[in-house]
Design a protein around this motif. Structure first.
Motif, PDB file in Angstrom:
ATOM      1  N   VAL A  11       0.835  -1.201   0.000  1.00  0.00           N
ATOM      2  CA  VAL A  11       0.000   0.000   0.000  1.00  0.00           C
ATOM      3  C   VAL A  11       0.877   1.261   0.000  1.00  0.00           C
ATOM      4  CG1 VAL A  11      -1.676   1.323   1.367  1.00  0.00           C
ATOM      5  CG2 VAL A  11      -1.990  -1.148   1.043  1.00  0.00           C
ATOM      6  N   ASN A  12       1.897   1.265   0.842  1.00  0.00           N
ATOM      7  CA  ASN A  12       2.766   2.443   0.930  1.00  0.00           C
ATOM      8  C   ASN A  12       3.576   2.670  -0.344  1.00  0.00           C
ATOM      9  OD1 ASN A  12       1.848   2.970   3.522  1.00  0.00           O
ATOM     10  ND2 ASN A  12       3.593   1.973   4.517  1.00  0.00           N
ATOM     11  N   ALA A  13       4.157   1.615  -0.898  1.00  0.00           N
ATOM     12  CA  ALA A  13       4.959   1.749  -2.119  1.00  0.00           C
ATOM     13  C   ALA A  13       4.092   2.150  -3.305  1.00  0.00           C
ATOM     14  CB  ALA A  13       5.705   0.451  -2.410  1.00  0.00           C
ATOM     15  N   SER A  14       2.909   1.573  -3.385  1.00  0.00           N
ATOM     16  CA  SER A  14       2.003   1.918  -4.479  1.00  0.00           C
ATOM     17  C   SER A  14       1.604   3.380  -4.400  1.00  0.00           C
ATOM     18  CB  SER A  14       0.762   1.023  -4.446  1.00  0.00           C
ATOM     19  OG  SER A  14       1.130  -0.317  -4.653  1.00  0.00           O
ATOM     20  N   ALA A  15       1.242   3.833  -3.211  1.00  0.00           N
ATOM     21  CA  ALA A  15       0.841   5.228  -3.032  1.00  0.00           C
ATOM     22  C   ALA A  15       2.008   6.169  -3.320  1.00  0.00           C
ATOM     23  CB  ALA A  15       0.313   5.451  -1.618  1.00  0.00           C
ATOM     24  N   LYS A 127      -8.328  -0.426  -3.574  1.00  0.00           N
ATOM     25  CA  LYS A 127      -9.482  -0.876  -2.779  1.00  0.00           C
ATOM     26  C   LYS A 127      -9.539  -2.398  -2.750  1.00  0.00           C
ATOM     27  CE  LYS A 127     -12.429   3.140  -3.439  1.00  0.00           C
ATOM     28  NZ  LYS A 127     -13.539   3.713  -4.195  1.00  0.00           N
ATOM     29  N   LEU A 128      -9.262  -3.038  -3.886  1.00  0.00           N
ATOM     30  CA  LEU A 128      -9.251  -4.490  -3.948  1.00  0.00           C
ATOM     31  C   LEU A 128      -8.154  -5.053  -3.047  1.00  0.00           C
ATOM     32  CD1 LEU A 128     -10.383  -7.127  -5.113  1.00  0.00           C
ATOM     33  CD2 LEU A 128      -8.824  -6.819  -7.067  1.00  0.00           C
ATOM     34  N   ALA A 129      -6.976  -4.462  -3.089  1.00  0.00           N
ATOM     35  CA  ALA A 129      -5.865  -4.930  -2.244  1.00  0.00           C
ATOM     36  C   ALA A 129      -6.255  -4.869  -0.773  1.00  0.00           C
ATOM     37  CB  ALA A 129      -4.612  -4.089  -2.495  1.00  0.00           C
ATOM     38  N   GLU A 130      -6.985  -3.848  -0.398  1.00  0.00           N
ATOM     39  CA  GLU A 130      -7.392  -3.681   0.999  1.00  0.00           C
ATOM     40  C   GLU A 130      -8.331  -4.788   1.469  1.00  0.00           C
ATOM     41  OE1 GLU A 130      -6.289  -1.846   3.336  1.00  0.00           O
ATOM     42  OE2 GLU A 130      -5.154  -0.317   2.257  1.00  0.00           O
ATOM     43  N   THR A 131      -9.003  -5.471   0.544  1.00  0.00           N
ATOM     44  CA  THR A 131      -9.940  -6.531   0.942  1.00  0.00           C
ATOM     45  C   THR A 131      -9.239  -7.819   1.348  1.00  0.00           C
ATOM     46  OG1 THR A 131     -10.270  -7.472  -1.294  1.00  0.00           O
ATOM     47  CG2 THR A 131     -11.690  -5.605  -0.651  1.00  0.00           C
ATOM     48  N   PHE A 132      -7.941  -7.909   1.077  1.00  0.00           N
ATOM     49  CA  PHE A 132      -7.180  -9.111   1.394  1.00  0.00           C
ATOM     50  C   PHE A 132      -6.337  -8.894   2.644  1.00  0.00           C
ATOM     51  CE2 PHE A 132      -7.830  -9.382  -3.213  1.00  0.00           C
ATOM     52  CZ  PHE A 132      -8.339 -10.669  -3.330  1.00  0.00           C
ATOM     53  N   SER A 133      -6.127  -9.966   3.378  1.00  0.00           N
ATOM     54  CA  SER A 133      -5.229  -9.911   4.529  1.00  0.00           C
ATOM     55  C   SER A 133      -3.784  -9.969   4.031  1.00  0.00           C
ATOM     56  CB  SER A 133      -5.491 -11.092   5.467  1.00  0.00           C
ATOM     57  OG  SER A 133      -5.084 -12.306   4.848  1.00  0.00           O
ATOM     58  N   ASN A 134      -2.869  -9.668   4.931  1.00  0.00           N
ATOM     59  CA  ASN A 134      -1.457  -9.783   4.597  1.00  0.00           C
ATOM     60  C   ASN A 134      -1.131 -11.212   4.155  1.00  0.00           C
ATOM     61  OD1 ASN A 134       1.283  -8.463   4.671  1.00  0.00           O
ATOM     62  ND2 ASN A 134       1.655 -10.230   5.989  1.00  0.00           N
ATOM     63  N   GLU A 136      -3.166 -13.487   2.855  1.00  0.00           N
ATOM     64  CA  GLU A 136      -3.768 -13.763   1.543  1.00  0.00           C
ATOM     65  C   GLU A 136      -2.953 -13.144   0.415  1.00  0.00           C
ATOM     66  OE1 GLU A 136      -8.518 -14.093   2.527  1.00  0.00           O
ATOM     67  OE2 GLU A 136      -7.583 -12.105   2.562  1.00  0.00           O
ATOM     68  N   LEU A 137      -2.359 -11.998   0.670  1.00  0.00           N
ATOM     69  CA  LEU A 137      -1.570 -11.325  -0.361  1.00  0.00           C
ATOM     70  C   LEU A 137      -0.163 -11.891  -0.512  1.00  0.00           C
ATOM     71  CD1 LEU A 137      -2.555  -7.594   0.246  1.00  0.00           C
ATOM     72  CD2 LEU A 137      -3.002  -8.927  -1.827  1.00  0.00           C
ATOM     73  N   PHE A 138       0.477 -12.252   0.601  1.00  0.00           N
ATOM     74  CA  PHE A 138       1.905 -12.546   0.516  1.00  0.00           C
ATOM     75  C   PHE A 138       2.323 -13.947   0.952  1.00  0.00           C
ATOM     76  CE2 PHE A 138       1.763  -7.970   0.067  1.00  0.00           C
ATOM     77  CZ  PHE A 138       2.611  -7.808  -1.016  1.00  0.00           C
ATOM     78  N   SER A 139       1.369 -14.832   1.152  1.00  0.00           N
ATOM     79  CA  SER A 139       1.709 -16.235   1.395  1.00  0.00           C
ATOM     80  C   SER A 139       1.419 -17.025   0.123  1.00  0.00           C
ATOM     81  CB  SER A 139       0.880 -16.807   2.552  1.00  0.00           C
ATOM     82  OG  SER A 139       1.207 -16.153   3.751  1.00  0.00           O
ATOM     83  N   LYS A 140       2.372 -17.822  -0.278  1.00  0.00           N
ATOM     84  CA  LYS A 140       2.181 -18.650  -1.470  1.00  0.00           C
ATOM     85  C   LYS A 140       1.210 -19.781  -1.157  1.00  0.00           C
ATOM     86  CE  LYS A 140       6.694 -17.663  -3.446  1.00  0.00           C
ATOM     87  NZ  LYS A 140       7.958 -18.200  -3.901  1.00  0.00           N
ATOM     88  N   GLY A 141       0.445 -20.168  -2.166  1.00  0.00           N
ATOM     89  CA  GLY A 141      -0.446 -21.312  -2.032  1.00  0.00           C
ATOM     90  C   GLY A 141      -1.824 -21.002  -1.462  1.00  0.00           C
ATOM     91  N   VAL A 142      -2.084 -19.755  -1.110  1.00  0.00           N
ATOM     92  CA  VAL A 142      -3.393 -19.397  -0.556  1.00  0.00           C
ATOM     93  C   VAL A 142      -4.478 -19.568  -1.622  1.00  0.00           C
ATOM     94  CG1 VAL A 142      -4.795 -17.534   0.434  1.00  0.00           C
ATOM     95  CG2 VAL A 142      -2.403 -17.817   1.141  1.00  0.00           C
ATOM     96  N   PHE A 155      -0.125  -7.595  -7.464  1.00  0.00           N
ATOM     97  CA  PHE A 155      -0.485  -6.225  -7.102  1.00  0.00           C
ATOM     98  C   PHE A 155       0.732  -5.315  -7.165  1.00  0.00           C
ATOM     99  CE2 PHE A 155      -4.307  -8.196  -5.460  1.00  0.00           C
ATOM    100  CZ  PHE A 155      -5.279  -7.201  -5.547  1.00  0.00           C
ATOM    101  N   VAL A 156       1.866  -5.782  -6.656  1.00  0.00           N
ATOM    102  CA  VAL A 156       3.094  -4.989  -6.700  1.00  0.00           C
ATOM    103  C   VAL A 156       3.477  -4.706  -8.149  1.00  0.00           C
ATOM    104  CG1 VAL A 156       5.571  -4.978  -6.182  1.00  0.00           C
ATOM    105  CG2 VAL A 156       3.944  -5.847  -4.476  1.00  0.00           C
ATOM    106  N   SER A 157       3.392  -5.730  -8.985  1.00  0.00           N
ATOM    107  CA  SER A 157       3.802  -5.576 -10.382  1.00  0.00           C
ATOM    108  C   SER A 157       2.966  -4.550 -11.128  1.00  0.00           C
ATOM    109  CB  SER A 157       3.742  -6.920 -11.105  1.00  0.00           C
ATOM    110  OG  SER A 157       4.723  -7.788 -10.584  1.00  0.00           O
ATOM    111  N   VAL A 158       1.641  -4.537 -10.895  1.00  0.00           N
ATOM    112  CA  VAL A 158       0.796  -3.616 -11.656  1.00  0.00           C
ATOM    113  C   VAL A 158       0.652  -2.249 -11.001  1.00  0.00           C
ATOM    114  CG1 VAL A 158      -0.495  -5.510 -12.721  1.00  0.00           C
ATOM    115  CG2 VAL A 158      -1.456  -4.329 -10.744  1.00  0.00           C
ATOM    116  N   THR A 159       1.217  -2.084  -9.800  1.00  0.00           N
ATOM    117  CA  THR A 159       1.153  -0.767  -9.157  1.00  0.00           C
ATOM    118  C   THR A 159       2.571  -0.229  -8.962  1.00  0.00           C
ATOM    119  OG1 THR A 159       1.022  -1.740  -6.912  1.00  0.00           O
ATOM    120  CG2 THR A 159      -1.072  -1.234  -8.039  1.00  0.00           C
TER     121      THR A 159
END
Length: 187
Positions: A11-15, A127-134, A136-142, A155-159
């Motif tokens: 969130v911080n890097a994207s902003a 807003k979509l990123a905010e709907t996921f937990s840490n 869900e976003l950064f653990s593989k296999g979720v 998300f990092v790649s497209v922002t």
């Protein structure tokens, strides 16, 4: 800052990078806006995008279209539709062709519309990123549909990463004008 590995960092890097991009854009002169990009004099700029994008609008609609890829992909898969990130008939080996189709699609899009589209899609992605937990976003296999990566890496790649790419391209355009003497009043 390295590549984000947590939701907060994402969130911080994207902003931060989105703000940097907009600050750079707001500081472009009329000449920088109207002079077509030309990186042909730089042998290091071999990737297709250096020839594809001819102006700020092209860069902005590229960012917008990649936001749409992410939004559509996540929504489809969360709804139970198994869909790859890169839509058919493209894949990771041919996504350059897809990027060229995005470019063609937006040749009649105005710069003002491109700015509005990007602002809206950036907001939707965040807003979509905010709907996921840490996790869900950064653990593989979720999410099986993400494959061997973490959802957050998309998300990092497209922002943040893509905004950094755009910033570098705009700075290179500005530098190419100065170096080539294409600025009015320069030799």
């Amino acid at each position: 800052m390295g590549r984000p590995t947590t939701k907060t960092d994402l969130v911080n890097a994207s902003a931060a990078n989105y703000d940097k991009l907009n600050t750079l854009i707001s500081g472009l002169t009329e000449q920088e806006l109207v002079t077509p990009f030309d990186f042909s004099g730089d042998a290091k700029k071999k990737e297709a995008h250096w020839k594809r994008d001819k102006n700020l609008k092209d860069v902005l609609v590229h960012l917008y279209e990649w936001h749409q890829l992410l939004l559509d992909w996540v929504q489809a898969n969360l709804s139970g539709e198994d869909r790859p990130f890169i839509p058919k008939p493209y894949n990771w080996k041919t996504y350059g062709d897809m990027n060229m189709e995005f470019w063609k699609k937006h040749q009649n899009t105005s710069l003002d519309d491109a700015k509005k589209m990007l602002q809206k899609s950036h907001s939707e992605v965040m807003k979509l990123a905010e709907t996921f937990s840490n996790e869900e976003l950064f653990s593989k296999g979720v999410y099986p549909w993400v494959g061997g990566s973490a959802l957050g890496s998309y998300f990092v790649s497209v922002t943040a990463s893509h905004y950094d790419w755009a910033i570098k391209k705009l700075k290179a355009h500005r530098k190419s004008l100065t170096d080539s003497g294409r600025y009015a009043g320069t030799s």
